[in-house]
Design a protein around this motif. Structure first.
Motif, mmCIF file in Angstrom:
data_model
loop_
_atom_site.group_PDB
_atom_site.id
_atom_site.type_symbol
_atom_site.label_atom_id
_atom_site.label_comp_id
_atom_site.label_asym_id
_atom_site.label_seq_id
_atom_site.Cartn_x
_atom_site.Cartn_y
_atom_site.Cartn_z
ATOM 1 N N UNK A 64 69.142 48.124 -13.660
ATOM 2 C CA UNK A 64 69.270 47.626 -15.041
ATOM 3 C C UNK A 64 68.195 48.195 -15.954
ATOM 4 N N UNK A 65 67.258 49.005 -15.390
ATOM 5 C CA UNK A 65 66.155 49.490 -16.215
ATOM 6 C C UNK A 65 65.567 50.770 -15.608
ATOM 7 N N UNK A 66 65.208 51.707 -16.476
ATOM 8 C CA UNK A 66 64.534 52.947 -16.089
ATOM 9 C C UNK A 66 63.202 53.017 -16.816
ATOM 10 N N UNK A 67 62.141 53.453 -16.086
ATOM 11 C CA UNK A 67 60.820 53.609 -16.713
ATOM 12 C C UNK A 67 60.337 55.039 -16.523
ATOM 13 N N UNK A 68 59.864 55.626 -17.620
ATOM 14 C CA UNK A 68 59.296 56.977 -17.599
ATOM 15 C C UNK A 68 57.780 56.824 -17.783
ATOM 16 N N UNK A 69 57.018 57.105 -16.691
ATOM 17 C CA UNK A 69 55.581 56.864 -16.691
ATOM 18 C C UNK A 69 54.852 58.205 -16.737
ATOM 19 N N UNK A 70 54.123 58.460 -17.825
ATOM 20 C CA UNK A 70 53.382 59.707 -18.002
ATOM 21 C C UNK A 70 51.969 59.530 -17.466
ATOM 22 N N UNK A 71 51.550 60.439 -16.567
ATOM 23 C CA UNK A 71 50.197 60.396 -16.008
ATOM 24 C C UNK A 71 49.265 61.367 -16.707
ATOM 25 N N UNK A 72 49.800 62.502 -17.154
ATOM 26 C CA UNK A 72 48.955 63.442 -17.896
ATOM 27 C C UNK A 72 49.845 64.345 -18.748
ATOM 28 N N UNK A 73 49.232 64.940 -19.797
ATOM 29 C CA UNK A 73 49.949 65.840 -20.704
ATOM 30 C C UNK A 73 49.177 67.152 -20.829
ATOM 31 N N UNK A 74 49.773 68.096 -21.513
ATOM 32 C CA UNK A 74 49.066 69.356 -21.767
ATOM 33 C C UNK A 74 48.073 69.211 -22.912
ATOM 34 N N UNK A 75 48.182 68.136 -23.693
ATOM 35 C CA UNK A 75 47.207 67.844 -24.752
ATOM 36 C C UNK A 75 47.557 66.519 -25.411
ATOM 37 N N UNK A 76 46.522 65.730 -25.702
ATOM 38 C CA UNK A 76 46.657 64.522 -26.507
ATOM 39 C C UNK A 76 47.631 63.506 -25.912
ATOM 40 N N UNK A 77 48.151 62.609 -26.809
ATOM 41 C CA UNK A 77 49.028 61.547 -26.362
ATOM 42 C C UNK A 77 50.421 62.118 -26.054
ATOM 43 N N UNK A 78 51.125 61.548 -25.063
ATOM 44 C CA UNK A 78 52.468 62.031 -24.763
ATOM 45 C C UNK A 78 53.456 61.680 -25.876
ATOM 46 N N UNK A 79 54.454 62.546 -26.031
ATOM 47 C CA UNK A 79 55.482 62.354 -27.062
ATOM 48 C C UNK A 79 56.835 62.731 -26.464
ATOM 49 N N UNK A 80 57.835 61.904 -26.690
ATOM 50 C CA UNK A 80 59.189 62.164 -26.214
ATOM 51 C C UNK A 80 60.144 61.977 -27.391
ATOM 52 N N UNK A 81 60.954 62.995 -27.664
ATOM 53 C CA UNK A 81 61.842 62.860 -28.832
ATOM 54 C C UNK A 81 63.083 62.026 -28.509
ATOM 55 N N UNK A 82 63.541 62.063 -27.259
ATOM 56 C CA UNK A 82 64.695 61.258 -26.885
ATOM 57 C C UNK A 82 64.717 61.131 -25.368
ATOM 58 N N UNK A 83 64.819 59.912 -24.895
ATOM 59 C CA UNK A 83 64.932 59.641 -23.465
ATOM 60 C C UNK A 83 66.384 59.250 -23.200
ATOM 61 N N UNK A 84 67.103 60.120 -22.465
ATOM 62 C CA UNK A 84 68.518 59.903 -22.213
ATOM 63 C C UNK A 84 68.726 59.587 -20.723
#
Length: 924
Positions: A426-446
């Motif tokens: 009933x639920x999906x979670x996308x957990x970011x541990x690190x990025x290539x720079x700064x805060x993570x950004x996602x334009x659309x989670x499908x």
């Protein structure tokens, strides 16, 4: 000094000798001099410098270079006398042959001194009033004539046609068959052939109104606007290059082409159509003003840097606008008065420059317009977006599973797919541990279920939550992560540097197969990309279960941020071909969507403070005369503005005058163009010239009746089409009648439907449509026909086209002076001059192109493959190809001959033969 003394003494002697003579008589003394020395160049149809001496009113008026030729009582101010008296004058007359004797010169001087008496009634010719011309008279709806064959007419058109035929004791032809009429009207209205299924449906529809239902279906088709926009673009000289020697690309011209297509499809009233093209910037129709600048132009960097060159280039650009307005809307060659008074029509040089003053604030430049423009581009955006989602789904099914040992594509900012074994949650979670720079950004989670549905969408009930607080309510708010919109401006951003999570909860449990996500699917930003992450599903016991992560992906390389969603080489050969096709389509769609979402430029009118417009002697910008204000030719009415009138008000006033019902030309010209589009020739053969030098109408009463009807019905183009194609005249067969041809060889009276060869664009589009691979995508930049889109020379034609190049030919990139290598041979215009009617030549090149060109070879092969796939038996294949191309079955003899031909040369060659047949190429 000596020459002048001799001249003076001679004149005194002549004057003294004539002191006691009787008054000079024009007929006895003056006209013989003019006949002997002047008529050769200045009488009848020969009017050098616009000057004639065989008619009093014209002689007194003078020519193009000077004012009045004869000033009563003042010989020295009369060019007639001064040019014959002074042998060394710049325009000494006559320029060749015997010069006038001293006695003749004296006679002319005395005649002018005595008042230049030219009695009434002595002219050898009578000058007709050029204003008394059929096209300048007001439109009055004439009575519908009565006819003897009362059963034949289906509407008023037929009464006018039949009345003329009966005057010559001619009769109309028998009706065309249903198939002939359907083929004819379908080509006429949408520029494509009917399908065999449409032919069968029409034959099966025997109820009243069957013909009307066909016409309504065709007029409602988007293909209708594409077909009739082609006629319009021919007239206005639309192209995608600037022309002249440099011929550079005009990359933003196409929004005007799209505007024309959409306006015609919407049946925009013709008076509004004109208003928008002249003043669309004041009506939220900026792309429409592309009309003002469709012609060739030299750009600032392509002309001399000296001021005279700039002034000349500016004059040329203004002249092109006046030319477009005059020929397109008025059917008049107003531009012929640029250097002198019009030689045939009552348009003075002054009036030409008054017309220039209406548009003297127009520049040829790109301007920004809002996106999308109109319903067509909004529909494009929707269709392309939906198709992009479909392609993404199809590609995702080829991605390796999260636990697969095969190598996977690198993480990239554009788009990533994580596919895994189906899991119910009933639920999906996308957990970011690190990025290539700064805060993570996602334009659309499908998040996609087994049916390929994105169940994360908010509109389907998906609820989102995230760690930290939102960044910006206008750009990076949490609600943007599942709103179905791609791009940085509609994305979620964590408040946690280098980490954070976002989850989506569904209204009910779903079987989930893969997750698609990206940093910025418009491809503009590559920072803030999640390079180490875990995707988790909520289990039944409330525990998070890992379904995918970044560990089995290649490390992210910011220097190679390339889009490689799938390791293609690891797939089977069949899968590789499919994936490469999908990747190519995805890249094409991404470019199209990017263009639609960016600020769009259009090459259209750009407006500034109007120039001062002066009458130019001989059209030379270096010889200005008096300044003029905006005004129209007096013969067509009175519309004048002050010299300080604002720029926009000038164009609005011009449009108001053109569409005024008191203007006798506008409706006549457009009705004639519509008629020509159906019968191959207008009621007026010279569709761009309704003036004295044009051809009079074959049916003037019918033209006026239709013109009055056109205006009274709200200027509807579709209504005119209905009226024409549902007439009995249009429904006639095209069989030849020797007796009728003896009286009317050119079929001007329409005793039959005149056969017409298809336009080059229609031939190409029809071949693709018959094959089933015509790309019906509408709008946007044109596809290339050559290996370059502008420049001096050296255009190599493209021979093999991908899907983009299989669109309708109206969407091709038009290069001035370069016709399409194959179908240009069928009298396509070169876009340099207005083409009011395409001539129909017959050349060997046409047959060679349709039999041996790579395009026709390829398309014949495509058709042969289709036939073999749908019909296993050779006889059935032959029957089918006749049905597709010629809309009929082969005769027994044709079937026998075709079977032998296919056995020897192959089915593909038979397809080529039929594409080359007159039965396919002509409308009858």
């Amino acid at each position: 000094m000596i020459r002048w003394l001799v001249a003076i003494f001679s004149l005194f002697a002549i004057a003294a000798g004539a002191a006691s003579a009787e008054p000079v008589d024009f007929v006895r003394d003056v006209r013989p001099i003019l006949q002997k020395h002047c008529y050769e160049c200045h009488a009848g149809d020969v009017r050098k410098s616009g000057l004639r001496f065989d008619i009093r009113s014209e002689a007194m008026k003078g020519g193009e270079i000077y004012g009045a030729s004869i000033v009563a009582g003042k010989p020295e101010e009369s060019p007639l006398w001064s040019f014959v008296a002074d042998e060394e004058a710049d325009l000494a007359m006559p320029p060749e042959g015997d010069r006038l004797t001293a006695a003749d010169i004296g006679t002319l001087r005395r005649w002018i001194e005595e008042g230049a008496v030219w009695p009434d009634g002595v002219d050898t010719v009578k000058l007709e009033d050029p204003r008394d011309h059929w096209s300048f008279r007001q439109i009055e709806s004439p009575p519908v004539p009565s006819v003897k064959q009362t059963a034949w007419p289906k509407n008023e058109i037929d009464h006018f046609i039949l009345a003329k035929l009966e005057q010559l004791q001619l009769a109309p032809s028998a009706p065309a068959t249903r198939t002939e009429w359907l083929r004819r009207v379908t080509f006429d209205l949408i520029g494509l052939p009917p399908t065999p299924q449409e032919v069968e449906a029409f034959h099966n529809d025997q109820a009243d109104g069957a013909y009307e239902r066909v016409v309504e279906r065709l007029l409602a088709s988007p293909r209708y606007g594409e077909r009739w926009a082609q006629h319009w673009l021919d007239v206005v000289r639309y192209a995608d290059t600037h022309g002249f020697e440099v011929n550079t690309e005009r990359p933003n011209a196409w929004p005007y082409r799209d505007y024309v297509i959409e306006a015609i499809n919407q049946d925009l009233p013709y008076d509004q159509f004109i208003r928008q093209q002249l003043a669309g910037d004041t009506m939220n129709a900026n792309a429409a003003t592309g009309f003002l600048v469709t012609a060739s132009v030299l750009l600032p960097g392509q002309i001399g840097k000296d001021e005279p060159s700039k002034r000349l280039a500016r004059q040329d650009s203004l002249d092109e606008i006046v030319t477009n307005i005059g020929t397109t809307f008025l059917g008049l060659t107003v531009h012929c008065a640029r250097c002198h008074n019009h030689k045939f029509d009552p348009i003075s040089q002054r009036e030409y420059y008054q017309m220039q003053a209406f548009v003297s604030g127009v520049e040829y430049e790109d301007r920004e317009i809002a996106r999308p423009q109109g319903d067509m581009q909004a529909d494009q955006l929707h269709r392309w977006t939906e198709r992009a989602r479909e392609v993404a789904l199809e590609l995702a099914r080829h991605a390796p599973l999260a636990d697969s040992t095969s190598p996977r594509a690198m993480i990239n900012s554009y788009e990533n797919v994580d596919r895994f074994a189906p899991v119910r949650t009933t639920q999906i979670r996308f957990h970011v541990k690190s990025t290539n720079s700064l805060e993570p950004c996602i334009d659309e989670l499908e998040v996609f279920n087994a049916d390929g549905q994105n169940v994360a969408l908010a509109q389907l009930g998906g609820k989102v939550s995230a760690s930290g607080e939102r960044r910006s309510p206008k750009r990076h708010d949490l609600r943007f992560v599942n709103n179905g919109v791609y791009g940085n401006s509609s994305s979620w951003m964590s408040s946690e540097v280098g980490g954070g999570w976002v989850s989506v909860e569904f209204p009910q449990p779903e079987w989930i197969e893969f997750v698609a996500w990206g940093r910025d699917r418009q491809g503009k930003f590559t920072d803030r990309l999640a390079v180490d992450y875990v995707i988790e599903a909520l289990g039944e016991n409330g525990q998070w279960i890992r379904v995918a992560d970044s560990t089995n992906r290649r490390p992210f390389d910011i220097s190679k941020n390339s889009h490689t969603p799938i390791e293609v080489d690891s797939l089977s050969e069949e899968e590789q071909a499919e994936v490469r096709r999908l990747l190519e389509e995805k890249e094409t769609l991404a470019k199209k969507l990017s263009r639609l979402e960016e600020k769009q430029l259009v090459f259209a009118g750009k407006f500034r403070r109007p120039d001062e417009i002066h009458v130019l002697s001989r059209g030379n910008p270096e010889m200005p005369k008096e300044q003029v204000s905006p005004g129209v030719p007096e013969v067509l009415g009175v519309t004048a503005l002050a010299q300080d009138a604002s720029e926009a008000s000038r164009r609005i006033a011009l449009a108001d005058w053109i569409v005024s019902k008191s203007n006798p030309l506008t409706a006549r010209v457009m009705v004639n163009r519509i008629w020509q589009g159906h019968f191959g020739m207008g009621l007026v053969e010279t569709a761009n010239d309704f003036g004295h030098n044009g051809v009079p109408p074959t049916h003037p009463e019918l033209l006026d009746w239709l013109s009055a009807e056109f205006m009274q019905s709200g200027w509807s183009l579709k209504r005119m089409h209905r009226f024409i194609v549902l007439s009995a005249a249009y429904r006639q067969g095209g069989d030849y009648n020797a007796d009728a041809a003896a009286l009317d060889a050119d079929d001007l009276l329409l005793w039959r439907f005149p056969p017409q060869r298809q336009m080059g664009e229609v031939i190409r589009d029809s071949i693709l449509a018959i094959n089933g691979n015509l790309n019906l995508e509408m709008g946007g930049p044109g596809f290339s026909l050559f290996d370059k889109r502008g420049g001096l020379t050296g255009y190599a034609p493209i021979e093999t086209f991908g899907e983009e190049g299989l669109r309708r030919m109206i969407y091709s990139h038009r290069v001035r002076r370069e016709r399409d290598a194959i179908f240009g041979a069928f009298d396509c215009p070169d876009y340099g001059q207005s083409t009011s009617r395409r001539r129909e030549s017959t050349t060997s090149i046409q047959a060679l192109n349709l039999f041996n060109s790579r395009f026709v070879l390829d398309q014949s092969g495509v058709l042969a493959e289709r036939l073999r796939a749908e019909h296993p038996e050779p006889a059935a294949q032959i029957n089918a190809v006749y049905g597709l191309v010629l809309l009929r079955e082969p005769s027994p003899q044709e079937l026998t001959e075709a079977t032998a031909f296919v056995n020897e040369h192959g089915l593909q060659t038979l397809c080529r033969v039929l594409f080359n047949s007159n039965e396919f190429l002509f409308i009858r």
